[in-house]
Design a protein around this motif. Structure first.
Motif: not given
Length: 122
Positions: A15-18, A63-68, A85-87
């Protein structure tokens, strides 16, 4: 010729970010499409995101669209990958790469960094 050095990897909770950075040497950075790829243990290297030299074209893996989000600063010779929103399925070594043409195809990328590890704890 361009040399690439990634940074910004680390351990983050789900759920975090980098934000990953990739610094490029060489005066031709702005002419390259820049991409991010990742490779998890026991798996093949896979496409994550790409951004054209003009910053007009972008593409993401589903798999990363909308998050990255991939971005670049040509004045700083740097490309970024903001990961939100890391999974638990995102951990891998993340590589940046440069290509002469806009592409999602790993084989089109001629210059690669050494990679940076991203770990996600659940």
């Amino acid at each position: 010729q361009v040399q690439l050095v990634e940074s910004g990897g680390g351990l983050v909770q789900a759920g975090g970010s980098l934000r990953l950075s990739c610094a490029a040497s060489g005066r031709t950075f702005s002419s390259y499409t820049m991409g991010w790829f990742r490779q998890a243990p026991g798996k093949e290297r896979e496409f994550v995101a790409a951004l054209s030299s003009s910053r007009v074209l972008t593409t993401y893996a589903d798999s990363v669209k909308g998050r990255f989000t991939i971005s670049r600063d040509n004045a700083k010779n740097t490309v970024y990958l903001q990961m939100n929103s890391l999974k638990p399925e995102d951990p891998a070594v993340y590589f940046c790469a440069a290509a002469s043409l806009f592409s999602r195809d790993l084989a089109r990328y001629t210059h690669w960094g050494q990679g940076t590890q991203v770990t996600v704890s659940s």
